[in-house]
Write a protein that holds these residues in place. Structure first.
Motif, PDB file in Angstrom:
ATOM      1  N   HIS A 111       0.818  -1.205   0.000  1.00  0.00           N
ATOM      2  CA  HIS A 111       0.000   0.000   0.000  1.00  0.00           C
ATOM      3  C   HIS A 111       0.859   1.265   0.000  1.00  0.00           C
ATOM      4  O   HIS A 111       0.538   2.246  -0.676  1.00  0.00           O
ATOM      5  CB  HIS A 111      -0.964  -0.046   1.179  1.00  0.00           C
ATOM      6  N   PHE A 112       1.949   1.235   0.743  1.00  0.00           N
ATOM      7  CA  PHE A 112       2.866   2.372   0.760  1.00  0.00           C
ATOM      8  C   PHE A 112       3.536   2.547  -0.609  1.00  0.00           C
ATOM      9  O   PHE A 112       3.581   3.644  -1.161  1.00  0.00           O
ATOM     10  CB  PHE A 112       3.933   2.170   1.835  1.00  0.00           C
ATOM     11  N   ALA A 113       4.063   1.441  -1.150  1.00  0.00           N
ATOM     12  CA  ALA A 113       4.780   1.517  -2.426  1.00  0.00           C
ATOM     13  C   ALA A 113       3.836   1.880  -3.567  1.00  0.00           C
ATOM     14  O   ALA A 113       4.193   2.670  -4.458  1.00  0.00           O
ATOM     15  CB  ALA A 113       5.472   0.187  -2.710  1.00  0.00           C
ATOM     16  N   LEU A 114       2.630   1.314  -3.557  1.00  0.00           N
ATOM     17  CA  LEU A 114       1.690   1.584  -4.645  1.00  0.00           C
ATOM     18  C   LEU A 114       1.203   3.031  -4.607  1.00  0.00           C
ATOM     19  O   LEU A 114       1.130   3.696  -5.647  1.00  0.00           O
ATOM     20  CB  LEU A 114       0.507   0.624  -4.578  1.00  0.00           C
ATOM     21  N   LEU A 115       0.861   3.529  -3.413  1.00  0.00           N
ATOM     22  CA  LEU A 115       0.426   4.923  -3.315  1.00  0.00           C
ATOM     23  C   LEU A 115       1.532   5.872  -3.761  1.00  0.00           C
ATOM     24  O   LEU A 115       1.278   6.857  -4.463  1.00  0.00           O
ATOM     25  CB  LEU A 115       0.002   5.245  -1.884  1.00  0.00           C
ATOM     26  N   MET A 116       2.760   5.587  -3.360  1.00  0.00           N
ATOM     27  CA  MET A 116       3.880   6.438  -3.752  1.00  0.00           C
ATOM     28  C   MET A 116       4.058   6.421  -5.273  1.00  0.00           C
ATOM     29  O   MET A 116       4.257   7.471  -5.902  1.00  0.00           O
ATOM     30  CB  MET A 116       5.156   5.959  -3.065  1.00  0.00           C
ATOM     31  N   THR A 117       3.978   5.244  -5.853  1.00  0.00           N
ATOM     32  CA  THR A 117       4.118   5.114  -7.304  1.00  0.00           C
ATOM     33  C   THR A 117       2.998   5.860  -8.015  1.00  0.00           C
ATOM     34  O   THR A 117       3.232   6.571  -9.006  1.00  0.00           O
ATOM     35  CB  THR A 117       4.116   3.632  -7.704  1.00  0.00           C
ATOM     36  N   ALA A 118       1.774   5.723  -7.515  1.00  0.00           N
ATOM     37  CA  ALA A 118       0.629   6.409  -8.124  1.00  0.00           C
ATOM     38  C   ALA A 118       0.774   7.920  -8.038  1.00  0.00           C
ATOM     39  O   ALA A 118       0.488   8.650  -9.002  1.00  0.00           O
ATOM     40  CB  ALA A 118      -0.663   5.958  -7.444  1.00  0.00           C
ATOM     41  N   MET A 119       1.228   8.415  -6.889  1.00  0.00           N
ATOM     42  CA  MET A 119       1.381   9.864  -6.713  1.00  0.00           C
ATOM     43  C   MET A 119       2.472  10.427  -7.623  1.00  0.00           C
ATOM     44  O   MET A 119       2.308  11.491  -8.225  1.00  0.00           O
ATOM     45  CB  MET A 119       1.690  10.179  -5.251  1.00  0.00           C
ATOM     46  N   LEU A 120       3.578   9.728  -7.724  1.00  0.00           N
ATOM     47  CA  LEU A 120       4.657  10.192  -8.591  1.00  0.00           C
ATOM     48  C   LEU A 120       4.213  10.204 -10.051  1.00  0.00           C
ATOM     49  O   LEU A 120       4.448  11.179 -10.782  1.00  0.00           O
ATOM     50  CB  LEU A 120       5.895   9.312  -8.409  1.00  0.00           C
ATOM     51  N   ARG A 121       3.551   9.131 -10.488  1.00  0.00           N
ATOM     52  CA  ARG A 121       3.082   9.089 -11.875  1.00  0.00           C
ATOM     53  C   ARG A 121       2.044  10.177 -12.138  1.00  0.00           C
ATOM     54  O   ARG A 121       1.994  10.734 -13.239  1.00  0.00           O
ATOM     55  CB  ARG A 121       2.505   7.699 -12.181  1.00  0.00           C
ATOM     56  N   ALA A 122       1.219  10.480 -11.144  1.00  0.00           N
ATOM     57  CA  ALA A 122       0.230  11.546 -11.309  1.00  0.00           C
ATOM     58  C   ALA A 122       0.895  12.901 -11.512  1.00  0.00           C
ATOM     59  O   ALA A 122       0.311  13.808 -12.104  1.00  0.00           O
ATOM     60  CB  ALA A 122      -0.697  11.591 -10.091  1.00  0.00           C
ATOM     61  N   LYS A 123       2.133  13.038 -11.013  1.00  0.00           N
ATOM     62  CA  LYS A 123       2.904  14.276 -11.194  1.00  0.00           C
ATOM     63  C   LYS A 123       3.785  14.221 -12.446  1.00  0.00           C
ATOM     64  O   LYS A 123       4.548  15.148 -12.711  1.00  0.00           O
ATOM     65  CB  LYS A 123       3.803  14.508  -9.978  1.00  0.00           C
ATOM     66  N   GLY A 124       3.697  13.133 -13.205  1.00  0.00           N
ATOM     67  CA  GLY A 124       4.522  12.993 -14.401  1.00  0.00           C
ATOM     68  C   GLY A 124       5.943  12.572 -14.112  1.00  0.00           C
ATOM     69  O   GLY A 124       6.817  12.687 -14.981  1.00  0.00           O
ATOM     70  N   ILE A 125       6.213  12.080 -12.909  1.00  0.00           N
ATOM     71  CA  ILE A 125       7.548  11.620 -12.531  1.00  0.00           C
ATOM     72  C   ILE A 125       7.619  10.108 -12.746  1.00  0.00           C
ATOM     73  O   ILE A 125       6.813   9.361 -12.186  1.00  0.00           O
ATOM     74  CB  ILE A 125       7.856  11.954 -11.061  1.00  0.00           C
ATOM     75  N   PRO A 126       8.547   9.618 -13.558  1.00  0.00           N
ATOM     76  CA  PRO A 126       8.645   8.176 -13.794  1.00  0.00           C
ATOM     77  C   PRO A 126       8.877   7.413 -12.488  1.00  0.00           C
ATOM     78  O   PRO A 126       9.768   7.760 -11.696  1.00  0.00           O
ATOM     79  CB  PRO A 126       9.855   8.047 -14.733  1.00  0.00           C
ATOM     80  N   ALA A 127       8.066   6.386 -12.272  1.00  0.00           N
ATOM     81  CA  ALA A 127       8.167   5.604 -11.037  1.00  0.00           C
ATOM     82  C   ALA A 127       7.725   4.178 -11.317  1.00  0.00           C
ATOM     83  O   ALA A 127       6.878   3.934 -12.187  1.00  0.00           O
ATOM     84  CB  ALA A 127       7.291   6.225  -9.948  1.00  0.00           C
ATOM     85  N   ARG A 128       8.311   3.253 -10.582  1.00  0.00           N
ATOM     86  CA  ARG A 128       7.914   1.857 -10.714  1.00  0.00           C
ATOM     87  C   ARG A 128       8.049   1.143  -9.372  1.00  0.00           C
ATOM     88  O   ARG A 128       8.825   1.541  -8.510  1.00  0.00           O
ATOM     89  CB  ARG A 128       8.718   1.152 -11.805  1.00  0.00           C
ATOM     90  N   TYR A 129       7.269   0.117  -9.220  1.00  0.00           N
ATOM     91  CA  TYR A 129       7.121  -0.662  -7.991  1.00  0.00           C
ATOM     92  C   TYR A 129       8.036  -1.883  -8.125  1.00  0.00           C
ATOM     93  O   TYR A 129       7.968  -2.586  -9.134  1.00  0.00           O
ATOM     94  CB  TYR A 129       5.654  -1.018  -7.918  1.00  0.00           C
ATOM     95  N   ARG A 130       8.891  -2.117  -7.137  1.00  0.00           N
ATOM     96  CA  ARG A 130       9.845  -3.217  -7.240  1.00  0.00           C
ATOM     97  C   ARG A 130       9.663  -4.227  -6.111  1.00  0.00           C
ATOM     98  O   ARG A 130       9.459  -3.860  -4.950  1.00  0.00           O
ATOM     99  CB  ARG A 130      11.286  -2.692  -7.204  1.00  0.00           C
ATOM    100  N   SER A 131       9.775  -5.487  -6.462  1.00  0.00           N
ATOM    101  CA  SER A 131       9.689  -6.584  -5.493  1.00  0.00           C
ATOM    102  C   SER A 131      11.080  -7.065  -5.126  1.00  0.00           C
ATOM    103  O   SER A 131      11.978  -7.119  -5.972  1.00  0.00           O
ATOM    104  CB  SER A 131       8.890  -7.755  -6.084  1.00  0.00           C
ATOM    105  N   GLY A 132      11.257  -7.417  -3.861  1.00  0.00           N
ATOM    106  CA  GLY A 132      12.547  -7.905  -3.404  1.00  0.00           C
ATOM    107  C   GLY A 132      12.525  -8.228  -1.932  1.00  0.00           C
ATOM    108  O   GLY A 132      11.505  -8.705  -1.413  1.00  0.00           O
ATOM    109  N   PHE A 133      13.624  -7.903  -1.248  1.00  0.00           N
ATOM    110  CA  PHE A 133      13.796  -8.337   0.136  1.00  0.00           C
ATOM    111  C   PHE A 133      14.529  -7.264   0.947  1.00  0.00           C
ATOM    112  O   PHE A 133      15.553  -6.742   0.515  1.00  0.00           O
ATOM    113  CB  PHE A 133      14.581  -9.650   0.175  1.00  0.00           C
ATOM    114  N   GLY A 134      13.981  -6.953   2.117  1.00  0.00           N
ATOM    115  CA  GLY A 134      14.611  -5.998   3.008  1.00  0.00           C
ATOM    116  C   GLY A 134      15.643  -6.676   3.888  1.00  0.00           C
ATOM    117  O   GLY A 134      15.340  -7.663   4.569  1.00  0.00           O
ATOM    118  N   ALA A 135      16.863  -6.136   3.878  1.00  0.00           N
ATOM    119  CA  ALA A 135      17.932  -6.688   4.712  1.00  0.00           C
ATOM    120  C   ALA A 135      17.925  -6.100   6.110  1.00  0.00           C
ATOM    121  O   ALA A 135      18.675  -6.559   6.979  1.00  0.00           O
ATOM    122  CB  ALA A 135      19.288  -6.418   4.053  1.00  0.00           C
TER     123      ALA A 135
END
Length: 304
Positions: A111-135
């Motif tokens: 939810h955090f990553a998706l909202l951030m990605t949506a907000m950036l794209r709404a401003k015309g800033i290229p953004a993408r959601y990435r899957s991985g692992f937190g160390a």
């Protein structure tokens, strides 16, 4: 730092940036599009806005909020427009107003990553959601996680940004890095996790979810599929399963290993592999998100 909208002159990269500067099926804001477009253009300010709208289901106690059982269903909301609908149903003030913990949507890293990605794209800033692992959650283990990656035009590079990590998380985990610029050794993208394990430089048993002992090479393979789909702008819940994803504990045969080796190579350089990744996410049933996926947490199929 305010992001510039000018695109690089290189035709290939320009196409990539233009693709990620526009909403996709999961990041379209619907009736909330105008509100997102009017938000600040500075990434730190947007991260603070996201932090005032969402709370992590498994960290809510640290904010003094015990999540009622019925509200745990909010963590299964996938798309940005529906997430925003729920946020405003809880508190109808402007989205820029920080909510008290009990008035934030109950979610997870998605939810955090998706909202951030949506907000950036709404401003015309290229953004993408990435899957991985937190160390940084539970070292030396690598916990399943997602974050947002955006194009910093001033520095001409993709930057990993984790809006989930506010002061409460910093106080609990004691991490030293800047959540607005997360190092690749602290958020290990699925491609890097796969390559490290395949090369014998990391133990697959250290990657996964450690509640329920869901970990191993099969888990990393599933994360690769989610990452490839997200690079095609279809960002799914961390427990959604479809296509080529292995079953829990499944061993991988030579054909599967070859496929995931290829997927790791493509997602390692998504700018260079943009067209092939889009083709996979749009046409290849091993990666393309179908109309119905299996929600592994609820143990049932769901319509996307």
């Amino acid at each position: 730092m305010k992001q510039q909208r000018a695109m690089p002159r290189e035709d290939g990269l320009q196409d990539v940036l233009e693709f990620y500067a526009k909403p996709g099926p999961m990041t379209g804001a619907g009736r909330h599009a105008d509100a997102l477009a009017k938000m600040p253009g500075e990434v730190g300010a947007l991260a603070e806005i996201v932090q005032g709208l969402a709370i992590h289901q498994y960290m809510a106690d640290a904010y003094g909020f015990k999540v009622p059982e019925p509200r745990k269903a909010e963590a299964h909301i996938r798309a940005a427009d529906r997430i925003l609908d729920r946020i405003l149903a809880l508190d109808d003030r402007p989205l820029t107003a920080a909510r008290p913990p009990e008035k934030r949507i109950v979610g997870v890293c998605h939810h955090f990553a998706l909202l951030m990605t949506a907000m950036l794209r709404a401003k015309g800033i290229p953004a993408r959601y990435r899957s991985g692992f937190g160390a940084f959650f539970n070292p030396p283990w690598f916990e399943d996680h997602v974050l947002c990656e955006y194009w910093n035009a001033d520095e001409a590079r993709w930057v990993q940004l984790d809006p989930q990590l506010d002061g409460v998380w910093r106080g609990a985990l004691k991490f030293k890095f800047d959540p607005l610029d997360v190092p690749r050794d602290q958020f290990v993208q699925a491609t890097d996790a796969w390559t490290l394990c395949r090369n014998g430089k990391a133990d697959p048993a250290r990657f996964g979810i450690f509640v329920g002992d869901l970990r191993g090479l099969w888990f990393i393979a599933a994360s690769l599929v989610r990452d490839a789909a997200a690079l095609g702008k279809v960002e799914m819940l961390p427990w959604d399963c479809w296509g080529m994803m292995p079953h829990p504990g499944q061993g991988l045969d030579a054909g599967q290993l070859a496929f995931f080796d290829r997927l790791a190579a493509l997602t390692a350089n998504p700018d260079q592999s943009h067209r092939e990744l889009r083709a996979l996410s749009e046409k290849d049933e091993r990666v393309r998100v179908p109309e119905t996926v299996f929600n592994a947490l609820l143990n049932k199929p769901e319509t996307v």
